[in-house]
Design an enzyme around this catalytic site. Structure first.
Site, PDB file in Angstrom:
ATOM      1  N   PRO A  49      -6.466  -1.695  -1.256  1.00 18.58           N
ATOM      2  CA  PRO A  49      -5.104  -2.215  -1.416  1.00 18.58           C
ATOM      3  C   PRO A  49      -4.062  -1.890  -3.138  1.00 18.58           C
ATOM      4  O   PRO A  49      -3.641  -3.047  -3.390  1.00 18.58           O
ATOM      5  CB  PRO A  49      -5.977  -3.896  -1.857  1.00 18.58           C
ATOM      6  N   CYS A  50      -3.612  -0.921  -2.657  1.00 25.47           N
ATOM      7  CA  CYS A  50      -2.564  -0.247  -3.591  1.00 25.47           C
ATOM      8  C   CYS A  50      -1.824  -1.522  -3.551  1.00 25.47           C
ATOM      9  O   CYS A  50      -0.372  -1.034  -4.158  1.00 25.47           O
ATOM     10  CB  CYS A  50      -2.404   0.998  -3.314  1.00 25.47           C
ATOM     11  N   HIS A  51      -0.949  -1.789  -1.674  1.00 28.34           N
ATOM     12  CA  HIS A  51      -0.415  -2.888  -2.367  1.00 28.34           C
ATOM     13  C   HIS A  51       0.101  -3.733  -3.181  1.00 28.34           C
ATOM     14  O   HIS A  51       0.832  -5.071  -3.022  1.00 28.34           O
ATOM     15  CB  HIS A  51      -0.075  -3.001  -0.130  1.00 28.34           C
TER      16      HIS A  51
END
Length: 352
Positions: free
Chosen positions: A317-319
């Site tokens: 989850p780089c978001h």
């Protein structure tokens, strides 16, 4: 692609009536011809079942549709300059081409002027347009599955389509020349936030990205070069698994990602990615927070680079990584998607 049935019915009626007030509101892709048109196209109207509607030209291009030669959705003489029209025609003559500065000079066109005019008219630069057309050709086989490959083989490839060149340059080799090459398979996955491409072998998932992600073409090239593999359309157990889990994620019923992953990165990148997966859904961390958790508080720039190198969108989850100021920062899939994902998770819909 627009999936709302009421909106599709509305747009189809506007298409039948050639409503000029819908110009710029939607484009229609016609599956029976492979072209996309403006609402006022003078051509004979397609059947409703053969229509796919898109909000932007870029979406239609990435879905493998080419501009209609009758209504010229991207080069209508009353709407765009001679420069735009010339460049659109040049792309159609050689859609698999990668444009460089010398190509603009050969046409006596200023590169910055082309960029500015395309951005103003279509919301994307010329290079982004050319890339979308090129990627659309390569993604067409992935989108339609293995039957597409068989059709192309049977027809010997239509030279005008650019299919073989686009496919081989991006995916590694024409389907006829795979021999004993290592094979990865790719599938087109429709999601609530737009189509994604998944690439996997028979046991692990290597890549999951939105098809309109900037730099996707380079990501695919790095993957196939590192693995010394060719990529063909198809299904594997990990692809089927991630498709199910993505559906659960968007429905808000996913509790844990279980699809086996293959992480291609340096030891530091893998540490960063593992740390990202420790961020609870509904929360966010800064690059500095991640660097501190790794015991390297001054490495926040390296963390940002590792974050950008992530090839498994949503799963890793780089978001959930934002700027220290609280601003969203960048995201390969686009800021609007990043905001949506964070809000989706903050509502408590996703458990993990």
């Amino acid at each position: 692609m627009i999936d709302n049935h009421e909106r599709k019915a509305e747009y189809y009626q506007a298409l039948v009536e050639k409503r000029s007030d819908y110009e710029g509101v939607f484009y229609v892709g016609v599956t029976s011809t492979g072209v996309f048109c403006r609402p006022t196209c003078p051509a004979r109207k397609p059947k409703y079942t053969n229509c796919e509607f898109y909000e932007t030209a870029q979406q239609a291009l990435l879905a493998s549709f080419r501009p209609c030669q009758r209504c010229r959705p991207l080069s209508h003489p009353n709407q765009v300059s001679d420069i735009v029209r010339l460049l659109v025609e040049a792309v159609e003559q050689n859609p698999e081409k990668r444009w460089k500065g010398q190509d603009f000079r050969a046409l006596s066109i200023d590169e910055s002027t082309a960029r500015r005019q395309f951005k103003k008219r279509f919301g994307m630069t010329f290079v982004e347009y050319a890339r979308a057309r090129r990627m659309g050709l390569a993604l067409k086989s992935i989108r339609t599955g293995e039957k597409m490959i068989n059709t192309q083989l049977a027809s010997g490839y239509e030279s005008s389509s650019g299919f073989r060149d686009a496919f081989s340059r991006i995916m590694g080799a024409p389907p006829t020349r795979l021999d004993d090459t290592r094979i990865l398979k790719a599938a087109w996955l429709d999601t609530q936030l737009g189509p994604m491409v998944a690439i996997a072998d028979e046991s692990e998932l290597y890549l999951l990205e939105f098809v309109d992600r900037r730099g996707l073409e380079r990501e695919v090239e790095r993957l196939r070069n590192k693995m010394k593999a060719a990529i063909i359309p198809g299904q594997t157990a990990p692809i089927q698994s991630i498709e199910r889990e993505l559906t659960q994620y968007f429905e808000g019923t996913l509790t844990e990602w279980r699809t086996p992953l293959h992480l291609l990165g340096s030891p530091f990148q893998q540490k960063v990615w593992n740390q990202l997966m420790q961020i609870p859904a509904g929360e966010a961390r800064s690059y500095a927070d991640i660097a501190l958790s790794l015991g390297q508080p001054t490495a926040y720039r390296a963390v940002a680079q590792a974050n950008g190198a992530n090839q498994l969108a949503i799963i890793i989850p780089c978001h959930r990584v934002i700027n220290s100021s609280g601003e969203l920062g960048g995201y390969g899939g686009g800021i609007a998607r990043k905001a949506w994902l964070l809000n989706h998770e903050k509502r408590g819909i996703v458990e993990k």
